[in-house]
Design a protein around this motif. Structure first.
Motif, short mmCIF file in Angstrom:
data_model
loop_
_atom_site.label_atom_id
_atom_site.label_comp_id
_atom_site.label_asym_id
_atom_site.label_seq_id
_atom_site.Cartn_x
_atom_site.Cartn_y
_atom_site.Cartn_z
N LEU A 1 0.84 -1.19 0.00
CA LEU A 1 0.00 0.00 0.00
C LEU A 1 0.88 1.24 0.00
CD1 LEU A 1 -2.68 -0.97 2.69
CD2 LEU A 1 -2.60 -1.56 0.25
N ALA A 2 0.38 2.28 -0.63
CA ALA A 2 1.08 3.56 -0.64
C ALA A 2 0.09 4.67 -0.31
CB ALA A 2 1.72 3.82 -2.00
N CYS A 3 0.57 5.70 0.35
CA CYS A 3 -0.26 6.85 0.69
C CYS A 3 0.55 8.11 0.43
CB CYS A 3 -0.71 6.78 2.14
SG CYS A 3 -1.69 8.20 2.68
N VAL A 4 0.11 8.88 -0.54
CA VAL A 4 0.79 10.12 -0.89
C VAL A 4 0.12 11.27 -0.16
CG1 VAL A 4 1.45 11.67 -2.75
CG2 VAL A 4 1.38 9.19 -3.15
N VAL A 5 0.93 12.09 0.48
CA VAL A 5 0.42 13.21 1.27
C VAL A 5 0.76 14.52 0.56
CG1 VAL A 5 0.56 14.43 3.47
CG2 VAL A 5 0.71 11.93 3.40
N SER A 6 -0.21 15.38 0.46
CA SER A 6 0.03 16.70 -0.12
C SER A 6 -0.58 17.76 0.80
CB SER A 6 -0.58 16.80 -1.52
OG SER A 6 -1.97 16.56 -1.47
N GLY A 7 0.01 18.94 0.74
CA GLY A 7 -0.53 20.05 1.50
C GLY A 7 0.07 20.23 2.88
N ARG A 8 1.02 19.37 3.24
CA ARG A 8 1.68 19.51 4.54
C ARG A 8 3.18 19.22 4.34
NH1 ARG A 8 -1.72 18.79 9.16
NH2 ARG A 8 -3.62 19.96 8.67
N ALA A 9 3.96 19.69 5.30
CA ALA A 9 5.39 19.36 5.30
C ALA A 9 5.53 17.93 5.80
CB ALA A 9 6.14 20.34 6.21
N PHE A 10 5.54 17.00 4.85
CA PHE A 10 5.43 15.57 5.15
C PHE A 10 6.39 15.13 6.25
CE2 PHE A 10 4.32 11.28 4.08
CZ PHE A 10 5.48 10.53 4.23
N ARG A 11 7.64 15.58 6.15
CA ARG A 11 8.65 15.06 7.08
C ARG A 11 8.39 15.49 8.52
NH1 ARG A 11 13.46 15.40 5.25
NH2 ARG A 11 12.90 15.85 3.10
N ALA A 12 7.49 16.43 8.74
CA ALA A 12 7.22 16.92 10.09
C ALA A 12 6.13 16.12 10.81
CB ALA A 12 6.80 18.39 10.03
N TYR A 13 5.59 15.11 10.16
CA TYR A 13 4.45 14.39 10.70
C TYR A 13 4.69 12.91 10.84
CZ TYR A 13 1.82 18.65 10.08
OH TYR A 13 1.38 19.95 10.17
N ALA A 14 3.96 12.33 11.78
CA ALA A 14 3.89 10.88 11.92
C ALA A 14 2.77 10.36 11.02
CB ALA A 14 3.62 10.49 13.37
N LEU A 15 2.91 9.14 10.59
CA LEU A 15 1.92 8.52 9.70
C LEU A 15 1.51 7.16 10.27
CD1 LEU A 15 1.38 10.18 7.08
CD2 LEU A 15 3.78 10.38 7.79
N GLY A 16 0.33 6.74 9.91
CA GLY A 16 -0.12 5.43 10.36
C GLY A 16 -1.03 4.78 9.35
N TRP A 17 -1.15 3.47 9.48
CA TRP A 17 -2.11 2.69 8.70
C TRP A 17 -3.09 2.04 9.66
CZ3 TRP A 17 -2.68 2.81 3.54
CH2 TRP A 17 -1.60 3.27 2.77
N PHE A 18 -4.37 2.27 9.44
CA PHE A 18 -5.45 1.64 10.18
C PHE A 18 -6.21 0.73 9.23
CE2 PHE A 18 -5.70 4.17 14.17
CZ PHE A 18 -4.81 5.18 13.86
N ARG A 19 -7.00 -0.15 9.81
CA ARG A 19 -7.88 -0.97 8.98
C ARG A 19 -9.20 -1.20 9.69
NH1 ARG A 19 -4.63 -6.80 9.19
NH2 ARG A 19 -5.13 -7.32 11.36
N GLN A 20 -10.22 -1.44 8.88
CA GLN A 20 -11.54 -1.73 9.42
C GLN A 20 -12.18 -2.83 8.60
OE1 GLN A 20 -14.24 1.61 9.88
NE2 GLN A 20 -15.36 0.53 11.46
#
Length: 122
Positions: free
Chosen positions: A19-38
């Motif tokens: 899986l891939a998730c592309v982030v736009s609109g934020r300074a990516f390197r300044a944030y934590a990321l996670g994967w959830f599932r339901q």
């Protein structure tokens, strides 16, 4: 901010997906990321998270099978899923927040992606 998840699909048990998730609109390197599932009829659960500096967290059910990584140059977070099982079937969502601690709490998450379906046939 926008999070665009992709890479889901149908795979046989024992197979792999990334899986891939592309982030736009934020300074990516300044944030934590996670994967959830339901999964149908179940609560959303945290699968894996990665901090700004690369520290990782895995749910016990996926440890040693899944690997989370981030590419700051591409503003993308990945989830490599190996040895997939039928119980991994779910809609997978990427999430962004300032800290991995917030991601792990699973509440008041800053931003979510739209979800990508993963179906594992047994």
């Amino acid at each position: 901010v926008q999070l665009q998840a992709s890479g889901g699909g149908l795979v046989q048990a024992g197979g792999s997906l990334r899986l891939a998730c592309v982030v736009s609109g934020r300074a990516f390197r300044a944030y934590a990321l996670g994967w959830f599932r339901q999964a149908p009829g179940k609560e959303r659960e945290l699968v894996s998270g990665i901090s700004r500096n690369g520290s990782t967290y895995y749910a016990a059910s996926v440890k040693d099978r899944f690997t989370i990584s981030r590419d700051n140059a591409k503003s993308t977070v990945y989830l490599q899923m190996n040895s997939l099982k039928a119980e991994d079937t779910a809609v997978y969502y990427c999430a962004l927040d300032e800290t991995l601690a917030t991601i792990r709490r699973g509440r008041a998450i800053d931003a979510w992606g739209q979800g990508t379906q993963v179906t594992v046939s047994s």
